[in-house]
Design an enzyme around this catalytic site. Structure first.
Site, short mmCIF file in Angstrom:
data_model
loop_
_atom_site.label_atom_id
_atom_site.label_comp_id
_atom_site.label_asym_id
_atom_site.label_seq_id
_atom_site.Cartn_x
_atom_site.Cartn_y
_atom_site.Cartn_z
N CYS A 197 0.84 -1.20 0.00
CA CYS A 197 0.00 0.00 0.00
C CYS A 197 0.88 1.25 0.00
O CYS A 197 1.79 1.37 -0.81
CB CYS A 197 -0.92 -0.07 1.21
SG CYS A 197 -2.26 1.10 1.27
N HIS A 236 -2.90 -4.64 -0.67
CA HIS A 236 -2.69 -4.07 0.65
C HIS A 236 -3.19 -4.96 1.79
O HIS A 236 -3.77 -6.02 1.58
CB HIS A 236 -3.33 -2.68 0.73
CG HIS A 236 -4.83 -2.69 0.68
ND1 HIS A 236 -5.54 -1.69 0.08
CD2 HIS A 236 -5.76 -3.55 1.16
CE1 HIS A 236 -6.83 -1.94 0.21
NE2 HIS A 236 -6.98 -3.06 0.86
#
Lengths: 238, 444
Positions: A93, A188
């Site tokens: 992320c 993520h």
């Protein structure tokens, strides 16, 4: 045998259940009789790179990411030396973006830690959704969820995988970066729980570096594989 | 011509709502969309006819309960109320609730409107109607793929408040995120004045001051980011609490004082319900209404679908509860912990767009705590049953069975060794599960 995992700044970066990655690494070590030490670093701590085998950097809100990025710049020479020397880093992320030369937001350009030779531009259309990528690095698929405004130019770096479903880091068919033992991706949050092959790859690189060779015995991955295969089956058939 | 379009829009809306009900739908959305296509100002036209005030209820968790509690209080005072009871809370859903309450000629006979509204939809709704009072329940991390980060939600609500003109905000003073809206605005606050919860490990939203960015500190702490807070860097702190709960008794029930004036003794559970009751009471009081029967009215309130909703299945108490984000799940788990009976538990997670497609948040829920609450058997279900089972494995459960929710499996789970059965499900699992429970629950 002991592996030490440095969890960087969960006080700032805790957006999407990142702790699942730490739990997975620990579980897969302990199940094999290997000691796992988790060192949680807050933003003002000094990091003991010498005694660190795996660095994990997650994702956070825009303001928190900026704080983290500024901190990483302060320690960038140590972090770069660690990476160049084969130290293992997993960044997901926002962690992916801050390792580059710079990333852009809607309003600013932020200089990054420069561990990776990548740059991230901003686009107001977000790439959001489930993703499946095929990774030559580990010889199988990686499943996850992406949610990013950034469009990454990975330069001459090797991508982590080819996008089979989803957008990838710039919408052009590739996702993530592998550089030495640094793995960075927009997939993520809890990336590792249902990608056990990737988790073991990361562990084996860390063990090899510390102890010369790694031989990870198989463990029960029934639920892990079920979750992985479910995502592959469902999102690739669309 | 305008009159004709009003009638057409109302009529079409009503017919489609009726058709939807026949087809088994609970909430309404499409009828509102179509009515607003026929006559874009239908909501303006109808809401203008509300004689007294229009109250909006927004926030991450507790919207539906708070709004329905307020509606009960108003109705018990003999008022006619427009209310979207089942929580169809986007603009079109709001339109449906007005259309339902109106006559086919587009006339509305209502004293008040009590409207639950999605945080992202309030800015649209206030273009069509006034918002005399706005209640904010709380702001927690929720479905990041839908709403974005919590800062984005704050931005959307600020946009709405800037449009709305003259209003009074009724805010959760224990929530440093919600309290932000009161800065420079007309606001009253509610909160819990007593330190009565054990420490819960949770994802702590709002650890940074929304004014100056410094750390938020706590004198005491209830759950998530709610508590007696103050900023370590500036003078932003928990505001003066206009409506406070004290003398709290959580032992098998929910009893507390409001402002030392009213003693409430309710038979529903869940610490979080104190906030819902406080918010509804504050709104009711701010409307200038008084009642001697508050305790009776709130005590008679029947929780909505899937809010710790009890069923009897084969002689076993089976409790259905909606939980759709980490804060909601952690509160549900706390409620299970307060129930000392042994239990069989089902966790069901779907990932439809209205659930949030990203299920990463499962790792932010403190499922580890479930290991300490007398769980006899545990099941994972929903579209994401495999992810859920894997998460539960990490929480320390060795034998998690994945199941699909059918009459047979629910009967089997309820027939387990536990003394009580809990079904914790997220949004799109809820209605189907409730329908099955209705068909298999003990009659009479």
């Amino acid at each position: 045998m002991k592996i030490t995992i440095a969890h960087l700044y969960p006080d700032m970066l805790n957006l999407y259940g990142d702790s699942g990655n730490i739990a997975t690494l620990k579980h897969r070590l302990v199940s094999r009789g290997i000691d796992a030490e988790i060192k949680t670093y807050v933003i003002e701590d000094d990091i003991d790179f010498e005694n660190t085998d795996i660095v994990f950097i997650g994702g956070g809100g825009e303001r928190e990411q900026l704080t983290v990025c500024n901190r990483l710049k302060e320690i960038s020479s140590d972090l770069k030396a660690y990476a160049e020397n084969g130290g293992v880093i997993l960044a997901v992320c926002g962690g992916f973006e801050v390792l580059g030369k710079y990333y852009k937001t809607a309003s600013a350009t932020v200089e990054g830690a420069g561990v990776l030779d990548i740059t991230t531009d901003y686009c107001d259309k977000k790439f959001v959704g489930n993703a499946v990528i095929e990774s030559d690095l580990i010889g199988t698929t990686i499943v996850g969820f992406e949610n990013h405004s950034g469009r990454v130019d990975i330069g001459t770096h090797t991508p982590l995988g080819k996008v089979l479903c989803g957008f990838g880091h710039n919408g052009k068919g590739a996702e993530g970066v592998v550089y030495k033992n640094v793995i960075a991706t927009y997939l993520h949050g809890p990336l590792l729980p249902k990608n056990p092959v990737l988790a073991d790859y990361i562990l084996s690189k860390a063990i090899e570096k510390r102890y010369g060779t790694a031989d990870l015995a198989p463990i029960d991955d029934t639920l892990e594989i079920a979750a992985h295969d479910y995502a592959v089956g469902r999102f690739l058939s669309k | 011509m305008k009159k004709l379009r009003i009638i057409l829009a109302t009529l079409a809306g009503k017919l489609l709502i009726f058709a939807g009900r026949v087809a088994g739908k609970k909430g309404s959305y499409t009828p509102g969309v179509i009515a607003m296509k026929i006559y874009p100002d239908i909501l303006k036209h109808l809401s203008r006819q509300v004689r007294e005030e229009i109250v909006f209820v927004c926030g991450t968790n507790g919207k539906t309960t708070t709004n329905n509690l307020l509606c009960s209080l108003l109705e018990a005072s003999g008022k006619k109320v427009v209310c979207n009871k089942v929580g169809a809370n986007m603009l079109a859903g709001v339109a449906c609730s007005f259309i339902e309450s109106a006559s086919v000629f587009g006339n509305l006979d209502a004293d008040y409107a009590s409207i639950e509204c999605d945080e992202a939809s309030l800015r649209h709704a206030v273009k069509h109607m006034r918002a005399d009072k706005v209640v904010i329940t709380n702001l927690f991390r929720d479905q990041l793929d839908r709403y974005g980060e919590i800062e984005d939600t704050i931005g959307l609500l600020n946009e709405a408040f800037d449009k709305v003109g003259d209003t009074t905000l009724i805010l959760n003073g224990d929530d440093p995120m919600s309290a932000t809206f009161g800065i420079g605005r007309n606001a009253v606050y509610y909160g819990i004045n007593e330190n009565c919860s054990e420490d819960v490990k949770e994802t702590n939203e709002g650890r940074f001051c929304t004014v100056c960015g410094a750390d938020i500190k706590y004198n005491y702490y209830h759950y998530s980011q709610l508590g007696d807070w103050y900023c370590s860097g500036c003078d932003f702190k928990r505001p003066y609490i206009d409506y406070s709960a004290d003398n709290i008794d959580l032992d098998g029930k929910l009893a507390f004082d409001i402002n030392g004036e009213v003693r409430l003794d309710l038979n529903y559970r869940g610490f979080y319900n104190i906030y819902n009751v406080l918010a509804a009471y504050a709104a009711y009081d701010m409307l200038g209404l008084k009642s001697d029967n508050i305790n009776k009215v709130l005590g008679a309130y029947k929780p909505q679908i899937g809010r710790m909703e009890p069923f009897m299945v084969g002689g076993k108490l089976t409790v259905l509860n909606l939980a759709k984000n980490p804060a909601g799940f952690n509160q549900a788990i706390a409620t299970l912990a307060a129930d000392k009976r042994t239990k069989d538990v089902l966790i069901a997670i779907n990932d439809c767009p209205s659930d949030g497609m990203d299920i990463s948040w499962l790792w932010d829920v403190d499922f580890e705590k479930l290991g300490e609450v007398g769980v006899k058997s545990i099941y994972a279900s929903g579209e994401r049953k495999h992810d859920t089972a894997l998460r539960l494995k990490y929480a320390g459960f060795e034998n998690v069975e994945t199941v699909d929710i059918t009459a047979d499996t629910l009967r089997r789970i309820a027939g387990g060794n536990g003394e009580v059965c809990y079904l914790l499900v997220n949004y799109t699992v809820l209605f189907a599960t409730q329908n099955i429970l209705k068909t298999i629950s003990d009659k009479g």
